[in-house]
Design an enzyme around this catalytic site. Structure first.
Site, PDB file in Angstrom:
ATOM      1  N   HIS A  56       0.833  -1.213   0.000  1.00  0.00           N
ATOM      2  CA  HIS A  56       0.000   0.000   0.000  1.00  0.00           C
ATOM      3  C   HIS A  56       0.865   1.260   0.000  1.00  0.00           C
ATOM      4  O   HIS A  56       1.201   1.808   1.039  1.00  0.00           O
ATOM      5  CB  HIS A  56      -0.910  -0.021   1.239  1.00  0.00           C
ATOM      6  N   HIS A  58       1.680   5.106  -2.113  1.00  0.00           N
ATOM      7  CA  HIS A  58       1.271   6.130  -3.083  1.00  0.00           C
ATOM      8  C   HIS A  58       2.530   6.717  -3.710  1.00  0.00           C
ATOM      9  O   HIS A  58       3.238   7.489  -3.067  1.00  0.00           O
ATOM     10  CB  HIS A  58       0.450   7.218  -2.391  1.00  0.00           C
ATOM     11  N   LEU A  59       2.823   6.315  -4.943  1.00  0.00           N
ATOM     12  CA  LEU A  59       4.026   6.811  -5.630  1.00  0.00           C
ATOM     13  C   LEU A  59       3.761   8.137  -6.338  1.00  0.00           C
ATOM     14  O   LEU A  59       4.682   8.788  -6.816  1.00  0.00           O
ATOM     15  CB  LEU A  59       4.544   5.774  -6.632  1.00  0.00           C
ATOM     16  N   HIS A 175     -10.796   0.526   0.705  1.00  0.00           N
ATOM     17  CA  HIS A 175     -10.634   1.714   1.551  1.00  0.00           C
ATOM     18  C   HIS A 175     -11.992   1.882   2.231  1.00  0.00           C
ATOM     19  O   HIS A 175     -12.947   2.365   1.614  1.00  0.00           O
ATOM     20  CB  HIS A 175     -10.275   2.924   0.687  1.00  0.00           C
ATOM     21  N   ASP A 301       0.929   2.536   3.826  1.00  0.00           N
ATOM     22  CA  ASP A 301       0.077   3.632   3.335  1.00  0.00           C
ATOM     23  C   ASP A 301       0.931   4.895   3.144  1.00  0.00           C
ATOM     24  O   ASP A 301       0.497   6.014   3.429  1.00  0.00           O
ATOM     25  CB  ASP A 301      -1.103   3.891   4.287  1.00  0.00           C
ATOM     26  N   GLY A 320      -2.434  12.026   5.441  1.00  0.00           N
ATOM     27  CA  GLY A 320      -1.386  11.116   4.972  1.00  0.00           C
ATOM     28  C   GLY A 320      -0.014  11.405   5.547  1.00  0.00           C
ATOM     29  O   GLY A 320       0.330  12.554   5.823  1.00  0.00           O
TER      30      GLY A 320
END
Ligand SMILES: [Zn+2]
Length: 440
Positions: A56, A58-59, A175, A301, A320
């Site tokens: 999990h 986020h790139l 999610h 995450d 985040g």
């Protein structure tokens, strides 16, 4: 000409035995004959394990490269001991068609420091309405489907998605958030939110949707993977689903076993994420669910944001935190050192377990397996300094924390992708005599 690399004198992550491990051409091999030319890395008793996997991440590419790129995100992964990450499709544009899946894979091949497994959107534009082309997405290389960042609000859409995903053989990563319950909220509902006069998000916003998706997994036979579980009620839902033998798995993240909503302190946006940090009771329930095996695997995450974005007032700052470069140490410091898990049990949740959940090839440290490895010093002491992160994101609530445990070297596909400055680089030397417990 290629020659084998030998990691000499490592400690096996499962057995604790001292052994040598050789690899060549991206694969683990039998140890070369004693005296044959090789590159030798002296491990001096460091723990050798399969490379860590984060399901999990986020790139941020395509489209949000000021926050992170495939290059910087995977460099952070390598520095954290990871050899594979699965990346979320809530980019701009959304990764909801095969062309963007291929784009991410191409980018990763060109600039990546670890394997990148794209997760494609469940619905077009992540709008929760029209399903994407699951089979074509799988063919392009997607390993799972998710509208992460957004819940799939319609149970009917989720039902149809699970039916198609079952035929495509892909899990859907949920999610879990009821937007009617979380609306306007910025942190956990509770005394801290009341004190700060911030609107709260109750745990039920997560758990009612987790429950719903467990029921839909039963109805359809489709596989649900519950993302970033944060509270006791959701863990009870997952435990119940496992007891009933439903095709449901779940993950949690290091911040949910280390922090509570009190970390928000005086409006600290570095402690703002979604789902939010919960109560002490929830934190203890997360640890209990880890210990009893309810939680299948860990994930970060990892969600990089710009400094300027996080500097805004609490209710305007985005949700985040980054996680790739602190995950291993937070696991060793707060789960292994206090005795909740053995080192093997903790590493299992970052290695074999996530590979199982997404059906990735296993790494057993046996000849023929991919040379995806991490060399760990479980006792190394260090202090988190976000300025030294490889990630573009500096948004972490752990800045200044003293932690134990570090990835000293990472090998992905037979290449060193990270080497800690405290470790001597591999050098040309005659291959050592095979040690006890060498890879078979
Ligand atoms: Zn999410």
């Amino acid at each position: 000409m290629s020659q084998p690399t030998v990691i000499r004198g490592a400690r096996h992550w499962r057995t604790g035995e001292c052994f040598d491990l050789a690899f060549e051409g991206g694969r683990i091999t039998a140890p070369p004959a004693a005296g044959a030319p090789a590159r030798v890395l002296e491990a001096r008793g460091l723990v050798l394990a399969p490379g860590l996997v984060d399901l999990h991440v986020h790139l941020r590419e395509p489209g949000q490269s000021s926050r992170e790129t495939v290059a910087t995100g995977t460099a952070a992964a390598a520095a954290g001991g990871f050899t594979a990450v699965a990346c979320m499709p809530n980019t701009s544009p959304v990764v909801d068609n095969p062309a963007w899946v291929e784009w991410v894979l191409h980018r990763a091949r060109e600039q990546g420091r670890c394997r990148v497994h794209p997760i494609a959107a469940v619905t077009v534009g992540q709008r929760g309405e029209q399903l994407t082309e699951f089979l074509a997405l799988k063919e392009a290389g997607a390993v799972a489907l998710s509208d992460d960042g957004h819940p799939i609000l319609s149970a009917a859409v989720m039902r149809r998605a699970l039916e198609y995903a079952r035929h495509a053989g892909l899990p859907i990563v949920g999610h879990e958030e009821d937007l009617a319950l979380s609306a306007g909220g910025h942190m956990n509902e509770g005394p801290t939110a009341t004190r700060l006069a911030i609107r709260g998000i109750p745990g039920a916003a997560e758990s009612v949707m987790a429950r719903r998706d467990c029921e839909l997994a039963e109805l359809t036979g489709g596989r649900v993977h519950l993302a970033h579980l944060s509270c006791a009620a959701s863990l009870a839902a997952l435990r119940d689903a496992r007891r009933r033998g439903l095709p449901v798995t779940g993950e949690t993240c290091p911040h949910y076993w280390t922090l509570t909503d009190e970390a928000v302190g005086r409006y600290d946006t570095r402690a703002k994420m979604n789902p939010p940090l919960r109560s002490e009771r929830d934190r203890l329930a997360v640890i209990e669910a880890i210990v009893d095996g309810t939680i299948d695997c860990f994930a970060t995450d990892h969600a990089p944001h710009l400094y300027e974005e996080k500097r805004q007032p609490f209710d305007q700052a985005p949700f985040g935190i980054v996680g790739l470069e602190t995950a291993l140490a937070l696991t060793l410091t707060f789960l292994v050192r206090p005795g909740h898990l053995t080192l093997e049990g903790a590493l299992e949740r970052w290695t074999d377990a996530p590979r199982r959940v997404f059906g990735l090839p296993p790494v057993r440290l046996a000849a023929g397996d991919p040379a995806d490895l991490v060399l760990i010093d479980p006792d190394a002491e260090w202090t988190v300094d976000p300025e030294r992160f490889h990630s573009r994101g500096r948004n972490t609530p752990f800045a200044g924390w003293p932690l134990h445990g570090r990835a000293m070297a990472t090998v992905c596909d037979g290449e060193f992708t990270h080497l800690d400055e405290r470790l001597a680089p591999p050098a040309e030397a005659p291959a050592p005599r095979a040690a006890l417990g060498a890879a078979s």
